[in-house]
Design a protein around this motif. Structure first.
Motif, mmCIF file in Angstrom:
data_model
loop_
_atom_site.group_PDB
_atom_site.id
_atom_site.type_symbol
_atom_site.label_atom_id
_atom_site.label_comp_id
_atom_site.label_asym_id
_atom_site.label_seq_id
_atom_site.Cartn_x
_atom_site.Cartn_y
_atom_site.Cartn_z
ATOM 1 N N GLY A 299 4.907 13.306 -38.276
ATOM 2 C CA GLY A 299 5.671 13.098 -39.488
ATOM 3 C C GLY A 299 4.763 12.990 -40.703
ATOM 4 O O GLY A 299 3.638 12.503 -40.623
ATOM 5 N N GLY A 300 5.255 13.461 -41.845
ATOM 6 C CA GLY A 300 4.467 13.369 -43.062
ATOM 7 C C GLY A 300 4.657 14.566 -43.973
ATOM 8 O O GLY A 300 5.627 15.336 -43.864
ATOM 9 N N ARG B 190 10.781 27.732 -40.825
ATOM 10 C CA ARG B 190 10.628 26.379 -40.263
ATOM 11 C C ARG B 190 12.002 25.833 -39.905
ATOM 12 O O ARG B 190 12.884 25.746 -40.766
ATOM 13 N N ARG B 191 12.139 25.459 -38.620
ATOM 14 C CA ARG B 191 13.410 24.882 -38.139
ATOM 15 C C ARG B 191 13.145 23.475 -37.622
ATOM 16 O O ARG B 191 12.231 23.258 -36.816
ATOM 17 N N LYS B 192 13.956 22.557 -38.090
ATOM 18 C CA LYS B 192 13.793 21.164 -37.698
ATOM 19 C C LYS B 192 14.465 20.906 -36.349
ATOM 20 O O LYS B 192 15.591 21.349 -36.115
ATOM 21 N N VAL B 193 13.755 20.190 -35.486
ATOM 22 C CA VAL B 193 14.292 19.770 -34.188
ATOM 23 C C VAL B 193 14.053 18.270 -34.050
ATOM 24 O O VAL B 193 12.915 17.806 -34.185
ATOM 25 N N SER B 194 15.103 17.531 -33.774
ATOM 26 C CA SER B 194 14.975 16.079 -33.635
ATOM 27 C C SER B 194 14.361 15.722 -32.282
ATOM 28 O O SER B 194 14.749 16.276 -31.247
ATOM 29 N N THR C 140 10.140 21.651 -27.827
ATOM 30 C CA THR C 140 10.930 22.262 -28.897
ATOM 31 C C THR C 140 11.049 23.778 -28.743
ATOM 32 O O THR C 140 12.049 24.364 -29.148
ATOM 33 N N ALA C 141 10.031 24.411 -28.187
ATOM 34 C CA ALA C 141 10.082 25.866 -28.019
ATOM 35 C C ALA C 141 11.180 26.259 -27.036
ATOM 36 O O ALA C 141 11.960 27.187 -27.287
ATOM 37 N N ASN D 6 9.730 11.074 -35.921
ATOM 38 C CA ASN D 6 10.449 11.545 -34.735
ATOM 39 C C ASN D 6 11.258 12.815 -35.000
ATOM 40 O O ASN D 6 12.313 13.029 -34.413
ATOM 41 N N GLN D 7 10.753 13.622 -35.922
ATOM 42 C CA GLN D 7 11.291 14.957 -36.152
ATOM 43 C C GLN D 7 10.157 15.948 -35.931
ATOM 44 O O GLN D 7 8.985 15.567 -35.839
ATOM 45 N N SER D 8 10.502 17.202 -35.844
ATOM 46 C CA SER D 8 9.478 18.241 -35.687
ATOM 47 C C SER D 8 9.917 19.492 -36.434
ATOM 48 O O SER D 8 11.111 19.684 -36.694
ATOM 49 N N ASN D 9 8.961 20.312 -36.765
ATOM 50 C CA ASN D 9 9.221 21.604 -37.392
ATOM 51 C C ASN D 9 8.677 22.707 -36.487
ATOM 52 O O ASN D 9 7.486 22.711 -36.154
ATOM 53 N N VAL D 10 9.553 23.604 -36.101
ATOM 54 C CA VAL D 10 9.153 24.769 -35.308
ATOM 55 C C VAL D 10 8.864 25.909 -36.282
ATOM 56 O O VAL D 10 9.751 26.330 -37.046
ATOM 57 N N VAL D 11 7.627 26.397 -36.268
ATOM 58 C CA VAL D 11 7.167 27.383 -37.254
ATOM 59 C C VAL D 11 7.173 28.770 -36.636
ATOM 60 O O VAL D 11 6.586 28.993 -35.562
#
Length: 279
Positions: free
Chosen positions: A75-76, A86-90, A124-125, A57-62
């Motif tokens: 996830g992984g 890379r910025r993490k967004v919950s 997330t964007a 339940n996290q994401s990375n904005v590249v």
């Protein structure tokens, strides 16, 4: 901005590639094949810099040199574009508890009100690039919407002709959630629920408004009692006339008076027994 998926490779496969390229580069250096070993070492280093770990339940904005490439939601352990930011967004569900706000209801009475907002990021964007700080944006817009909704209704309405903040909490919460969703959609946020957690008159008028509420409640109760008493008197007179007991107007008026006094009075009736007559 609109969220999209970016290229990503399983991190374990990437780790095997990194180890393999590193081994080949070392072998090339041992064999003095520098033209082959240097490119292999550079590729292995680039892959090493692109390793990322994403929690559930996290994401990375590249982003790559200021350009939005996409988002990784799974996830992984992953390999993404080398040298990318890379910025993490919950993506988890979160709560926001507003402070106690002091606003005026539609009648101009100062009240204290607070709410809890349940929300999550769905784009997330938008959350990162369409607003400066989406957490702060949620906080400010939630308080603004709460003020606006609170100013549209009276604090209380005993006759029930219109919605009130105290008497129609479900309807008020539903309208608050709809207004919040319209405000927060620009930040890619979904409002799951909105509930009032505090509602009271301001301290400077609380005692006076409590007295007014009590007076209104007493008046409303008295009206109901009088309506019921009149219905009971009418039923009693109709039953007596049905049984053949005729009453003249004077006796009927006396009976109505006695029954109304006995029913409407807030004290128990004290019977008076007439034992004799002077004439």
């Amino acid at each position: 901005m609109k969220e999209k998926q970016t290229w990503h490779l399983n991190g374990f496969i990437g780790l095997v590639l990194i180890l393999g390229l590193t081994a080949l580069a070392l072998y090339s250096f041992v064999q003095q094949l520098f033209l082959l070993g240097i490119p292999l070492a550079i590729v292995a280093f680039l892959l090493l810099t692109s390793i990322t770990v994403i929690q559930p339940n996290q994401s990375n904005v590249v982003t790559f040199f200021g350009k939005y490439l996409g988002t990784v939601r799974e996830g992984g352990f992953w390999i993404v574009v080398p040298f990318s930011g890379r910025r993490k967004v919950s993506l988890r569900v979160r709560n926001f508890n507003s402070v106690k706000l002091k606003v005026n209801d539609i009648d101009g009475n100062p009240i204290e009100i607070a709410a809890v907002i349940v929300f999550r990021v769905v784009d997330t964007a938008k959350a990162l690039f369409d607003v400066e700080n989406y957490d702060q944006f949620v906080e400010i817009q939630s308080e603004t919407a709460l003020r606006h909704v609170a100013s549209k209704y009276p604090y209380d309405n005993l006759d029930g002709t219109v919605y009130s903040l105290r008497g129609n909490t479900e309807e008020v919460a539903s309208e608050l959630a709809k207004e919040l969703q319209s405000r927060l959609s620009v930040a890619g946020v979904e409002v799951i629920e909105a509930r009032l957690t505090h509602l009271a008159y301001s301290t400077e008028i609380a005692s006076a408004m409590l007295q007014r509420q009590q007076a209104s409640a007493i008046l409303s109760a008295r009206e109901k009692i009088v309506e019921g008493a009149i219905a009971m008197v009418q039923s009693a007179i109709a039953q007596l006339e049905k049984d053949g007991l005729a009453l003249d107007q004077e006796r009927k008026a006396a009976m109505i008076n006695n029954l109304l006094v006995a029913i409407v009075s807030d004290r128990s009736a004290q019977p008076v027994i007439n034992t004799s007559s002077l004439y």
